[in-house]
Design an enzyme around this catalytic site. Structure first.
Site, PDB file in Angstrom:
ATOM      1  N   LEU A 170       9.795  -8.318  28.373  1.00 24.85           N
ATOM      2  CA  LEU A 170       9.895  -7.093  29.182  1.00 24.85           C
ATOM      3  C   LEU A 170       8.980  -7.221  30.401  1.00 24.85           C
ATOM      4  O   LEU A 170       8.329  -6.271  30.791  1.00 24.85           O
ATOM      5  CB  LEU A 170       9.499  -5.862  28.350  1.00 24.85           C
ATOM      6  CG  LEU A 170      10.523  -5.400  27.304  1.00 24.85           C
ATOM      7  CD1 LEU A 170      10.027  -4.163  26.583  1.00 24.85           C
ATOM      8  CD2 LEU A 170      11.886  -5.116  27.948  1.00 24.85           C
ATOM      9  N   CYS A 193      18.801 -22.999  30.392  1.00 23.36           N
ATOM     10  CA  CYS A 193      19.382 -22.298  29.244  1.00 23.36           C
ATOM     11  C   CYS A 193      20.018 -20.962  29.605  1.00 23.36           C
ATOM     12  O   CYS A 193      21.239 -20.814  29.529  1.00 23.36           O
ATOM     13  CB  CYS A 193      18.322 -22.109  28.162  1.00 23.36           C
ATOM     14  SG  CYS A 193      17.917 -23.670  27.372  1.00 23.36           S
TER      15      CYS A 193
HETATM   16  P1  NAD Z   1      18.273 -33.061  29.319  1.00 19.10           P
HETATM   17  O1  NAD Z   1      19.147 -33.257  30.482  1.00 19.10           O
HETATM   18  O2  NAD Z   1      16.783 -32.997  29.520  1.00 19.10           O
HETATM   19  O3  NAD Z   1      18.541 -34.207  28.230  1.00 19.10           O
HETATM   20  C1  NAD Z   1      19.795 -34.687  27.904  1.00 19.10           C
HETATM   21  C2  NAD Z   1      19.696 -36.211  27.769  1.00 19.10           C
HETATM   22  O4  NAD Z   1      20.901 -36.702  27.206  1.00 19.10           O
HETATM   23  C3  NAD Z   1      19.504 -36.936  29.085  1.00 19.10           C
HETATM   24  O5  NAD Z   1      18.316 -37.710  29.027  1.00 19.10           O
HETATM   25  C4  NAD Z   1      20.739 -37.824  29.219  1.00 19.10           C
HETATM   26  O6  NAD Z   1      20.466 -39.057  29.839  1.00 19.10           O
HETATM   27  C5  NAD Z   1      21.130 -37.986  27.756  1.00 19.10           C
HETATM   28  N1  NAD Z   1      22.519 -38.378  27.542  1.00 19.10           N
HETATM   29  C6  NAD Z   1      23.649 -37.897  28.109  1.00 19.10           C
HETATM   30  N2  NAD Z   1      24.729 -38.521  27.624  1.00 19.10           N
HETATM   31  C7  NAD Z   1      24.288 -39.427  26.720  1.00 19.10           C
HETATM   32  C8  NAD Z   1      24.936 -40.366  25.885  1.00 19.10           C
HETATM   33  N3  NAD Z   1      26.259 -40.502  25.886  1.00 19.10           N
HETATM   34  N4  NAD Z   1      24.170 -41.131  25.075  1.00 19.10           N
HETATM   35  C9  NAD Z   1      22.841 -41.008  25.071  1.00 19.10           C
HETATM   36  N5  NAD Z   1      22.164 -40.116  25.843  1.00 19.10           N
HETATM   37  C10 NAD Z   1      22.878 -39.338  26.656  1.00 19.10           C
HETATM   38  O7  NAD Z   1      18.776 -31.724  28.596  1.00 19.10           O
HETATM   39  P2  NAD Z   1      17.934 -30.734  27.648  1.00 19.10           P
HETATM   40  O8  NAD Z   1      17.217 -29.739  28.469  1.00 19.10           O
HETATM   41  O9  NAD Z   1      17.186 -31.533  26.656  1.00 19.10           O
HETATM   42  O10 NAD Z   1      19.136 -29.959  26.948  1.00 19.10           O
HETATM   43  C11 NAD Z   1      19.933 -30.583  25.964  1.00 19.10           C
HETATM   44  C12 NAD Z   1      20.726 -29.519  25.224  1.00 19.10           C
HETATM   45  O11 NAD Z   1      19.834 -28.642  24.530  1.00 19.10           O
HETATM   46  C13 NAD Z   1      21.563 -28.606  26.114  1.00 19.10           C
HETATM   47  O12 NAD Z   1      22.733 -28.261  25.440  1.00 19.10           O
HETATM   48  C14 NAD Z   1      20.678 -27.382  26.295  1.00 19.10           C
HETATM   49  O13 NAD Z   1      21.422 -26.234  26.569  1.00 19.10           O
HETATM   50  C15 NAD Z   1      20.030 -27.285  24.939  1.00 19.10           C
HETATM   51  N6  NAD Z   1      18.750 -26.601  24.925  1.00 19.10           N
HETATM   52  C16 NAD Z   1      17.845 -26.816  25.926  1.00 19.10           C
HETATM   53  C17 NAD Z   1      16.604 -26.178  25.886  1.00 19.10           C
HETATM   54  C18 NAD Z   1      15.590 -26.395  26.988  1.00 19.10           C
HETATM   55  O14 NAD Z   1      14.629 -25.627  27.042  1.00 19.10           O
HETATM   56  N7  NAD Z   1      15.763 -27.378  27.856  1.00 19.10           N
HETATM   57  C19 NAD Z   1      16.281 -25.345  24.798  1.00 19.10           C
HETATM   58  C20 NAD Z   1      17.219 -25.167  23.783  1.00 19.10           C
HETATM   59  C21 NAD Z   1      18.458 -25.805  23.860  1.00 19.10           C
END
Ligand code: NAD
Length: 437
Positions: free
Chosen positions: A257, A267
């Protein structure tokens, strides 16, 4: 405690924290990423992202021979003679132009895991995915798996926040596990047992929905208080007192809030969009989510409106922006409000100077036509107006007398309410904050 052999695919903000934390509680984890430079850095003991406390957890787990890095899924799944029992998919699920989630990275990983798994494997969706993704992952794995190799699909959404990700992962309010298989539920319980937290076991679709509904609800809370702040500004009330009074009601709760210039990051904006998109796909118009987004978009324009109230035309005037990351304690610039604020100021012809304690390397890739400064002082020097975009502690602790001396005009537009209005006025600033007089 039984140690489980785990593979985490995608070594980003979520995957690296997940892998390192699961290794730190005793599991054997291989983190995989297709980005070779990321894995090369990690193998040298360097962090590809800024996240407080992460380096220590990674380095301890590596030394204990519990955490390994690889660029290859086949190598990780059968790593040095250890067959993996659970694979967490933690790759990106970015938004497409229509707001829906791009699930092609998830599909690719599911294919590769299926092709190389040799025995019963739990495949857990850690990435944020729309409801019914589990069915697609199941179909894909069935198509690519060798005959007779058993598997279960699990939804295991992640709720960590960047900036406090390690603590959030190790001490969660709850872990959500969506599965229709008892065997998979038992393995997931074993993996998370060391965290000693409540584990909600549900079906895959409900679990997928828990994540989208939670993030959309939190985004709605922020937009709600920002809308209230707009009423406060028009009536002379104080949004901080209003929020305090609301938050003291246990049914409402005090968190989320805090009025400001809106939410950003990887996200809330994309999950809100994706959830709205799904609702319409399913024939239900969850219109409230559109309003949440619109309030958030408008809130980013608040900065320009307030700056114009003091400076009239912004063309040719210098605006100093302190903070670029979407929140403090992260270097993440994805969907940061600063991007839209810079665009709006540029459109009006303002000269823009920027500084952020850790997000500058990422900001350089995204922001053009601005001057990147080496510290806050250089950024503020001779600026016509100072804008606080991200509430880093470093900015809260600025010597305000020095700030006044550095600025060409003592004008501060505080998008995160980090200073006290009365004190700012006493110091001679023209001070604008969100929902406060
Ligand atoms: P990010 O971009 O930091 O990490 C994703 C990684 O996946 C990258 O390093 C990329 O190179 C790798 N990647 C892509 N394709 C690949 C493959 N075929 N093989 C191997 N590696 C591969 O993303 P993130 O922030 O960690 O988010 C990941 C997921 O988690 C998303 O769905 C996001 O919505 C969710 N999420 C994120 C957060 C956050 O705070 N960032 C919190 C909760 C959930």
């Amino acid at each position: 405690m039984k140690s489980v052999n785990i593979c985490v695919v995608g070594t980003g903000y979520v995957g690296l924290v997940t892998g390192a934390c699961l290794a730190s509680v005793g599991h054997r984890v291989v983190c995989v990423d297709s980005d070779k430079s990321k894995i090369a850095l990690l193998k040298k003991g360097k962090m590809p992202i800024y996240e407080p406390g992460l380096e220590e957890v990674v380095s301890r787990a590596v030394k204990a021979k519990k955490l390994f890095f690889s660029t290859s899924i086949p190598d990780a799944i059968n790593h040095q003679g250890h067959r993996v029992e659970a694979v967490f998919i933690a790759v990106g699920t970015p938004p497409r132009s229509d707001g829906s989630a791009d699930l092609s990275f998830v599909e690719k990983v599911a294919e590769q895991v299926a092709e190389h798994m040799t025995g019963y494997t739990v495949i857990a969706e850690k990435s944020t995915v729309p409801v019914e993704t589990g069915e697609w992952v199941h179909k894909t794995v069935t198509r690519f798996a060798a005959p007779g190799v058993e598997f279960d699909i699990v939804s295991n959404p992640e709720f960590l926040r960047e900036g406090s990700a390690v603590g959030d992962f190790l001490h969660p309010d709850r872990v959500v596990v969506g599965t229709n298989s008892k065997r998979a539920a038992e393995l997931m319980k074993l993996i998370y047992a060391p965290l000693k937290c409540p584990i909600l076991i549900t079906d895959v679709k409900s679990s997928e929905l828990i994540k989208h509904a939670s993030n959309s609800f939190l985004a709605a809370k922020i937009s709600f208080i920002n809308a209230v702040a707009n009423i406060c500004e028009r009536t002379g009330a104080n949004v901080e007192d209003v929020a305090k009074g609301m938050g003291m009601d246990k049914r409402i709760g005090a968190s989320f809030l805090k009025a400001g210039i809106g939410f950003g990051g990887f996200c809330f904006p994309k999950d809100l969009e994706a959830f709205y998109w799904i609702s319409r796909q399913k024939g239900y118009d969850f219109d409230m989510l559109r309003a949440v987004k619109e309030i958030n978009e408008d809130q980013k324009r608040w900065v320009v409106r307030r700056a114009e109230e003091e400076l009239w035309n912004l063309g040719g005037k210098t605006v100093a922006l302190l903070g670029l990351a979407f929140k403090p304690e992260t270097d993440d610039m994805r969907f940061a409000p600063s991007i839209d604020i810079v665009a709006a100021l540029k459109e009006r012809g303002a000269k823009i100077k920027v500084y952020d304690p850790v997000a500058m390397p990422n900001a350089r890739k995204l922001l053009g036509g601005v001057t990147f400064c080496k510290n806050a002082q250089e950024c503020m020097k001779d600026a016509d107006c100072l804008v606080i975009v991200t509430e880093w502690a470093e900015f809260k602790n600025l010597d305000l007398e020095k700030v006044r001396a550095l600025l060409r005009h003592p004008i501060v537009v505080d998008g995160r309410n980090i200073f006290e209005p009365a004190r700012m006025r006493a110091l001679g600033f023209a001070y604008k904050s969100v929902g406060r007089q």
